[in-house]
Design an enzyme around this catalytic site. Sequence first.
Site, PDB file in Angstrom:
ATOM      1  N   ALA A   9       5.055  10.069 -14.263  1.00  0.00           N
ATOM      2  CA  ALA A   9       6.195  10.832 -14.623  1.00  0.00           C
ATOM      3  C   ALA A   9       6.538  11.555 -13.098  1.00  0.00           C
ATOM      4  O   ALA A   9       7.627  12.285 -13.181  1.00  0.00           O
ATOM      5  CB  ALA A   9       6.337  12.035 -15.601  1.00  0.00           C
ATOM      6  N   ASN A 111      -5.690  19.307  -3.970  1.00  0.00           N
ATOM      7  CA  ASN A 111      -5.611  18.027  -4.611  1.00  0.00           C
ATOM      8  C   ASN A 111      -7.218  17.459  -4.905  1.00  0.00           C
ATOM      9  O   ASN A 111      -7.363  16.622  -5.693  1.00  0.00           O
ATOM     10  CB  ASN A 111      -5.028  17.008  -3.801  1.00  0.00           C
ATOM     11  CG  ASN A 111      -3.479  17.079  -4.029  1.00  0.00           C
ATOM     12  OD1 ASN A 111      -2.989  17.359  -5.180  1.00  0.00           O
ATOM     13  ND2 ASN A 111      -2.866  17.037  -2.908  1.00  0.00           N
ATOM     14  N   THR A 134      -1.839  10.112  -3.084  1.00  0.00           N
ATOM     15  CA  THR A 134      -2.169  11.471  -3.065  1.00  0.00           C
ATOM     16  C   THR A 134      -2.560  11.944  -1.791  1.00  0.00           C
ATOM     17  O   THR A 134      -3.505  11.231  -1.108  1.00  0.00           O
ATOM     18  CB  THR A 134      -2.948  11.943  -4.091  1.00  0.00           C
ATOM     19  OG1 THR A 134      -2.714  11.432  -5.322  1.00  0.00           O
ATOM     20  CG2 THR A 134      -3.328  13.293  -4.315  1.00  0.00           C
ATOM     21  N   HIS A 189      -2.913   8.893   7.869  1.00  0.00           N
ATOM     22  CA  HIS A 189      -1.695   9.072   7.357  1.00  0.00           C
ATOM     23  C   HIS A 189      -1.242  10.330   7.481  1.00  0.00           C
ATOM     24  O   HIS A 189      -1.541  11.276   6.756  1.00  0.00           O
ATOM     25  CB  HIS A 189      -1.740   8.626   5.864  1.00  0.00           C
ATOM     26  CG  HIS A 189      -0.650   8.864   5.028  1.00  0.00           C
ATOM     27  ND1 HIS A 189       0.735   8.080   5.367  1.00  0.00           N
ATOM     28  CD2 HIS A 189      -0.201   9.640   4.156  1.00  0.00           C
ATOM     29  CE1 HIS A 189       1.598   8.428   4.541  1.00  0.00           C
ATOM     30  NE2 HIS A 189       1.077   9.258   3.670  1.00  0.00           N
TER      31      HIS A 189
END
Length: 322
Positions: A9, A111, A134, A189
């Site tokens: 979602a 996280n 993530t 990244h």
Amino acid sequence: MHVGIIGGASTIGSTLAYSLVCDDPRHSVMLFEEALDAAWGHATDLTHASYHLADPPLSETDEIGEVRYAPTDEIGDFDLDAIVITARVPPSDDDTQRGARGARARELDANLPLIDDIADALDALEPVPTVVVTNPVDRIVYRLWNRLGWPRSTVLGFSLAETARVADAIARRRDVHPTRVSCPTMGEHGERVVPVFSRATVDGTPASFTRAERREIVDEILEVPFEIAEKRGIGDSSRWVSAAGLLRVLRGVSASTPTDPLCLSVPLDGEYGFTDAALSVPVTLADGGIDRTIEWDLDVSEADRLREAYDAVRADVRRFDQ
């Protein structure tokens, strides 16, 4: 293809789900979420969208996929061909500014517990290609792989947004469309991204860049995601480039023959002289995940920058492995 999206979602998760349904209505998508009301809303809306995408009415012999949802801890009950992890702890406003002091460490600390819970849920599955979105991607890829104990070929991190941004930056300087540019992008990244300018081409012809041009391009691609977040809102993120790139990866991990090289974050075991960390390096994909990890010859500046990226990622890995 049956794809499970953990964080289905979320902005990127729901955009990827829509991209999959548009790509081929025969794809089935599972939205794994803790926010079940939001997941129901997306699954229902996507089911309605698939009606138009499938070009109805269909005969009873036509195949059509489904879009469903479930709590993340029930993922072991489903037979999936691939998994994409987009779930994250929302960043603070302070962490959405480039160079925000301590932002990477805060993001990692926030996280890690989430990714550990996801690893526990995935333990019920046989290894399948699993793509991590993530952030910070490289650290999270290594943590997830280490916790799961799955083959290195099955756990990879999405970092193709930088490749698209580099192509766009070069294209505007050479007055061509970005699809006529190739410049693979390795490294971290994040701040220590490594565009491989020594392998760049425009219209299939090798392209050269001054030192100043290289610096300008790197600075530009590092800045643009923060500009997007500032102008569009931090909750929106770079959803379109991420979903399109993820779709490209998912096509690769379901392909019968190896793809051309793509730079994705993978756990390293000696490649480029690095171990016990994950970085974006060139790989080919095929049915089941990574087919081959490739070691390119880099120029001195690229190799030095890749080493800097490794040192930064490795330092964080040491910290959370203690």
